[in-house]
Scaffold this motif. Structure first.
Motif, PDB file in Angstrom:
ATOM      1  N   SER A 110       0.853  -1.190   0.000  1.00 40.45           N
ATOM      2  CA  SER A 110       0.000   0.000   0.000  1.00 40.45           C
ATOM      3  C   SER A 110       0.884   1.233   0.000  1.00 40.45           C
ATOM      4  O   SER A 110       2.041   1.192   0.425  1.00 40.45           O
ATOM      5  N   TYR A 111       0.331   2.328  -0.512  1.00 42.31           N
ATOM      6  CA  TYR A 111       1.004   3.626  -0.502  1.00 42.31           C
ATOM      7  C   TYR A 111      -0.097   4.646  -0.242  1.00 42.31           C
ATOM      8  O   TYR A 111      -0.882   4.971  -1.134  1.00 42.31           O
ATOM      9  N   THR A 112      -0.197   5.105   0.982  1.00 45.48           N
ATOM     10  CA  THR A 112      -1.355   5.898   1.394  1.00 45.48           C
ATOM     11  C   THR A 112      -0.953   7.273   1.888  1.00 45.48           C
ATOM     12  O   THR A 112       0.163   7.495   2.364  1.00 45.48           O
ATOM     13  N   ALA A 113      -1.911   8.212   1.754  1.00 47.47           N
ATOM     14  CA  ALA A 113      -1.707   9.593   2.186  1.00 47.47           C
ATOM     15  C   ALA A 113      -2.780   9.963   3.193  1.00 47.47           C
ATOM     16  O   ALA A 113      -3.955   9.658   3.008  1.00 47.47           O
ATOM     17  N   SER A 114      -2.366  10.639   4.249  1.00 50.25           N
ATOM     18  CA  SER A 114      -3.303  11.117   5.262  1.00 50.25           C
ATOM     19  C   SER A 114      -2.713  12.353   5.913  1.00 50.25           C
ATOM     20  O   SER A 114      -1.681  12.274   6.588  1.00 50.25           O
ATOM     21  N   GLY A 115      -3.364  13.512   5.679  1.00 52.06           N
ATOM     22  CA  GLY A 115      -2.810  14.757   6.215  1.00 52.06           C
ATOM     23  C   GLY A 115      -1.449  15.020   5.619  1.00 52.06           C
ATOM     24  O   GLY A 115      -1.284  15.054   4.386  1.00 52.06           O
ATOM     25  N   ASN A 116      -0.427  15.177   6.442  1.00 46.87           N
ATOM     26  CA  ASN A 116       0.934  15.388   5.948  1.00 46.87           C
ATOM     27  C   ASN A 116       1.785  14.120   6.064  1.00 46.87           C
ATOM     28  O   ASN A 116       3.014  14.186   6.031  1.00 46.87           O
ATOM     29  N   ILE A 117       1.123  12.963   6.183  1.00 42.86           N
ATOM     30  CA  ILE A 117       1.813  11.696   6.362  1.00 42.86           C
ATOM     31  C   ILE A 117       1.640  10.820   5.121  1.00 42.86           C
ATOM     32  O   ILE A 117       0.526  10.638   4.615  1.00 42.86           O
ATOM     33  N   ILE A 118       2.751  10.273   4.639  1.00 41.19           N
ATOM     34  CA  ILE A 118       2.741   9.272   3.576  1.00 41.19           C
ATOM     35  C   ILE A 118       3.269   7.975   4.168  1.00 41.19           C
ATOM     36  O   ILE A 118       4.353   7.950   4.762  1.00 41.19           O
ATOM     37  N   THR A 119       2.503   6.911   4.004  1.00 40.79           N
ATOM     38  CA  THR A 119       2.907   5.616   4.522  1.00 40.79           C
ATOM     39  C   THR A 119       3.101   4.644   3.372  1.00 40.79           C
ATOM     40  O   THR A 119       2.173   4.364   2.616  1.00 40.79           O
ATOM     41  N   CYS A 120       4.306   4.164   3.231  1.00 38.04           N
ATOM     42  CA  CYS A 120       4.664   3.211   2.190  1.00 38.04           C
ATOM     43  C   CYS A 120       4.905   1.859   2.854  1.00 38.04           C
ATOM     44  O   CYS A 120       5.854   1.715   3.637  1.00 38.04           O
ATOM     45  N   LYS A 121       4.059   0.909   2.547  1.00 31.89           N
ATOM     46  CA  LYS A 121       4.199  -0.427   3.115  1.00 31.89           C
ATOM     47  C   LYS A 121       4.583  -1.398   2.016  1.00 31.89           C
ATOM     48  O   LYS A 121       3.903  -1.515   0.996  1.00 31.89           O
ATOM     49  N   LEU A 122       5.682  -2.105   2.225  1.00 33.87           N
ATOM     50  CA  LEU A 122       6.172  -3.060   1.248  1.00 33.87           C
ATOM     51  C   LEU A 122       5.619  -4.449   1.526  1.00 33.87           C
ATOM     52  O   LEU A 122       5.346  -4.798   2.682  1.00 33.87           O
ATOM     53  N   LYS A 123       5.479  -5.236   0.486  1.00 33.81           N
ATOM     54  CA  LYS A 123       4.959  -6.588   0.646  1.00 33.81           C
ATOM     55  C   LYS A 123       5.947  -7.481   1.380  1.00 33.81           C
ATOM     56  O   LYS A 123       5.552  -8.370   2.140  1.00 33.81           O
ATOM     57  N   VAL A 124       7.216  -7.250   1.135  1.00 29.86           N
ATOM     58  CA  VAL A 124       8.263  -8.068   1.750  1.00 29.86           C
ATOM     59  C   VAL A 124       9.407  -7.159   2.177  1.00 29.86           C
ATOM     60  O   VAL A 124       9.526  -6.020   1.727  1.00 29.86           O
ATOM     61  N   VAL A 125      10.265  -7.669   3.031  1.00 25.70           N
ATOM     62  CA  VAL A 125      11.459  -6.933   3.430  1.00 25.70           C
ATOM     63  C   VAL A 125      12.418  -6.869   2.247  1.00 25.70           C
ATOM     64  O   VAL A 125      12.637  -7.873   1.556  1.00 25.70           O
ATOM     65  N   VAL A 126      12.955  -5.697   2.007  1.00 26.51           N
ATOM     66  CA  VAL A 126      13.962  -5.527   0.963  1.00 26.51           C
ATOM     67  C   VAL A 126      15.171  -4.830   1.578  1.00 26.51           C
ATOM     68  O   VAL A 126      15.084  -4.237   2.653  1.00 26.51           O
ATOM     69  N   PRO A 127      16.312  -4.891   0.934  1.00 28.95           N
ATOM     70  CA  PRO A 127      17.476  -4.163   1.440  1.00 28.95           C
ATOM     71  C   PRO A 127      17.136  -2.699   1.678  1.00 28.95           C
ATOM     72  O   PRO A 127      16.407  -2.082   0.895  1.00 28.95           O
ATOM     73  N   LYS A 128      17.667  -2.145   2.729  1.00 28.45           N
ATOM     74  CA  LYS A 128      17.291  -0.791   3.155  1.00 28.45           C
ATOM     75  C   LYS A 128      17.482   0.238   2.049  1.00 28.45           C
ATOM     76  O   LYS A 128      16.620   1.094   1.825  1.00 28.45           O
TER      77      LYS A 128
END
Length: 635
Positions: free
Chosen positions: A238-256
């Motif tokens: 998911s890639y969601t926006a709320s107010g001044n916050i963007i939350t990027c959630k990845l399906k799996v762990v990837v290298p930083k």
């Protein structure tokens, strides 16, 4: 690719794919082909220029053990067992060099070079006769070339994070804070206040999420979507926006480092404007051809495809106002004219110059020559179409490889300005480079034997395949590239010794791109480069199967093990395991031979003396700190 704003390029260049270069006629001078890339990564600027070269060695930047910059580059990603396992929150402050996440603080534009003045225009000339055909912020496969990036990276910006080309560190951009979850899958960005588009309207978190949502669709919403980085976007749960916050959630762990580039290098699109039009229909969406609202340091003023593209400064850019008032991109009637036009003072910057002009540029007192080895130089290579005879036969591909004297070809086509290489990873990369791949040393006797063993015959002058048909094929290349024209001539003559009839087909650049994009070729002479320094993830779009994310796989190549290894490499947080995955990939590619790598190129650019401030950095061609903010004309 030069003079470009690093952050936006990261989204579609460093992350999704290796750029198919429009010209790529740059190289670093070297005494011999074996020493070209052992020089420092950001040396050497020609004497009497006003620029100061970076001094980090290219190998050191890859080694992750030599400099502080390298410790956070793509080759040194965070393991799940490190301190990143706990939730880390960090915000940039003015007195920090880097925060707990290894991210540099936000920087506004600095002072102009001494002796310069604000304002004025420079002409930037390419080697191609045609400029980019469109400027979609999320380019499709056919659009994603040097000519696109040369322009688009100036007008699309304001990414959440930037990539510092002088240190190879991430830097806060539009985001003022970042949090990473304990499971290393969720990246939460807090947008800074006061961000504006070029028309003065506010940039919101919805404008970031909108572009991602549209570009990631492969359904009825965007049935024609062929975004070159779509496989990267589809890593998002998911890639969601709320107010001044963007939350990027990845399906799996990837290298930083890859996670930061996936989530942090996204740039905004004005949602209220773009929702009026189909996202990928340039017949109905005028913003694709002539964007009226941008987010980078510049905005579009004039767009005439075969004449010029003029950008003017964006007064609302959040880092400040760039030093030059306008940038004019102009095509070149022929490759050699790019350098000649700068030499004559008609244009002020040549993105590339022909290797044949290097000697003159080096001694010419009227120009500044920048030549250096960067941390992500491009490669010359041969692409085979595995869906067509004769290259559907591996033996034919092997024979061609054995029949090429790459050292001689490097000297003939690129004036000996490069380094013979056996993989898509430079020998200059001591972490991921595999020196033990299958090699094809120049050996005509071996080439003939491979063909004989595979059932080919010859009547003395003509090679015939297993059915008795004479072997014939066509090499396609862009006429904008004189070195590739020379390569085609060399191959035509060299393969004649095997009894093969070789035709050559030089195409205007956009026509060439259209051909290879549609896999309408037998053999293509390619030049590709870029990528996060020391990290090979970006190459995956060229070699993964078409239905597994191979958005730039024009070769008809498909190997399930390659698909599996690339997937593992992009999701494995443990460095040592990633190294083994990519070393195996190199071995398989070298053995299957869908592409034959010839040599690695280094970088050359030329400016007039009155253009102050440019300096070679560690990435690609002439990067300029913060989108030419420090470039200016002399008083």
């Amino acid at each position: 690719m030069s003079l470009k704003r690093v952050s936006y390029w990261l989204l579609v260049g460093l992350l999704a794919t290796i750029v198919l270069a429009a010209c790529g006629e740059t190289a670093t001078p070297a005494p011999s082909a074996t020493s070209a890339i052992t020089t420092n990564a950001a040396t050497t600027v020609a004497a009497n220029t006003s620029a100061s070269a970076a001094t980090t060695n290219a190998a050191a930047t890859s080694a992750a053990a030599t400099t502080s910059a390298a410790t956070t580059n793509a080759a040194t990603t965070a393991n799940a067992t490190t301190s990143a396992a706990a939730t880390t929150t960090a915000a940039a402050t003015s007195d920090q060099q880097v925060d707990a996440l290894g991210i540099e603080p936000f920087q506004k534009f600095g002072d102009l070079p001494p002796g310069s003045k604000k304002g004025g225009n420079i002409n930037i000339v390419s080697l191609t006769k045609q400029l980019t055909a469109d400027m979609h912020p999320y380019p499709q496969n056919v659009s994603f070339t040097d000519s696109w990036t040369d322009v688009a990276t100036y007008i699309f910006g304001t990414s959440l994070l930037d990539y510092d080309a002088s240190t190879l560190l991430w830097r806060y951009g539009a985001a003022q804070k970042l949090e990473i979850s304990t499971d290393l899958k969720t990246y939460t960005f807090t947008l800074r206040d006061g961000l504006k588009f070029s028309d003065g309207s506010p940039i919101t978190t919805d404008d970031y999420a909108y572009g991602i949502e549209q570009a990631s669709h492969e359904d009825k919403i965007n049935p024609d979507n062929n975004f070159v980085g779509i496989d990267t976007l589809q890593k998002f749960e998911s890639y969601t926006a709320s107010g001044n916050i963007i939350t990027c959630k990845l399906k799996v762990v990837v290298p930083k480092n890859l996670a930061l580039s996936y989530c942090g290098a996204v740039s905004p699109i004005k949602k209220s404007l773009w929702t009026q039009y189909p996202f990928y229909d340039n017949q109905k969406n005028p913003e694709i051809l002539k964007p009226t609202v941008t987010s980078g340091a510049y905005k579009l003023k004039t767009f005439k495809l075969d004449e010029q593209i003029v950008l003017e400064v964006n007064p609302n850019y959040y880092r400040g106002v760039a030093g030059l008032e306008t940038l004019t991109f102009v095509p070149s009637s022929q490759p050699t004219n790019a350098y000649e036009s700068v030499k004559a003072g008609q244009n002020q910057y040549a993105v590339h110059i022909s290797p044949s002009q290097y000697a003159d540029a080096k001694t010419n007192p009227n120009v500044n020559l920048y030549d250096w080895a960067s941390a992500n130089d491009g490669f010359r290579s041969i692409d085979f179409n595995l869906a067509r005879a004769p290259f559907s036969d591996k033996a034919m591909r092997q024979a061609v490889a054995y029949a090429i004297d790459r050292a001689a070809l490097l000297k003939a086509a690129d004036n000996n300005l490069g380094l013979v290489a056996d993989s898509f990873i430079s020998p200059n990369n001591p972490i991921f480079y595999n020196p033990n791949v299958t090699k094809y040393p120049y050996d005509l006797t071996k080439a003939r034997q491979v063909l004989k063993d595979a059932g080919y015959t010859t009547d003395g002058t003509t090679l015939k395949d297993k059915t008795g048909k004479a072997v014939e094929f066509t090499i396609v290349y862009p006429t904008s590239s004189n070195p590739r024209k020379l390569q085609a001539t060399y191959l035509q003559q060299q393969l004649k010794q095997l009894g093969v009839k070789v035709n050559v087909d030089g195409e205007e650049f956009n026509a060439y791109i259209a051909k290879i994009t549609n896999s309408d070729f037998d053999m293509s002479l390619n030049n590709s480069g870029g990528g996060i320094p020391a990290d090979p993830d970006g190459i995956k779009s060229q070699f993964k199967s078409k239905d597994k994310g191979g958005t730039q796989n024009r070769r008809g190549y498909s190997n399930p093990r390659i698909d599996e290894l690339f997937d593992k490499g992009s999701t494995e947080p443990n460095d040592s395991k990633r190294v083994e995955y990519y070393k195996e990939i190199q071995q398989i590619i070298s053995d299957d031979l869908p592409t034959y790598y010839l040599y690695a190129l280094t970088d050359q650019s030329v400016t007039t003396k009155n253009l102050l401030g440019p300096k070679p950095l560690l990435l690609d061609k002439l990067y300029v700190d913060e989108s030419m903010a420090h470039w200016a004309l002399s008083n």
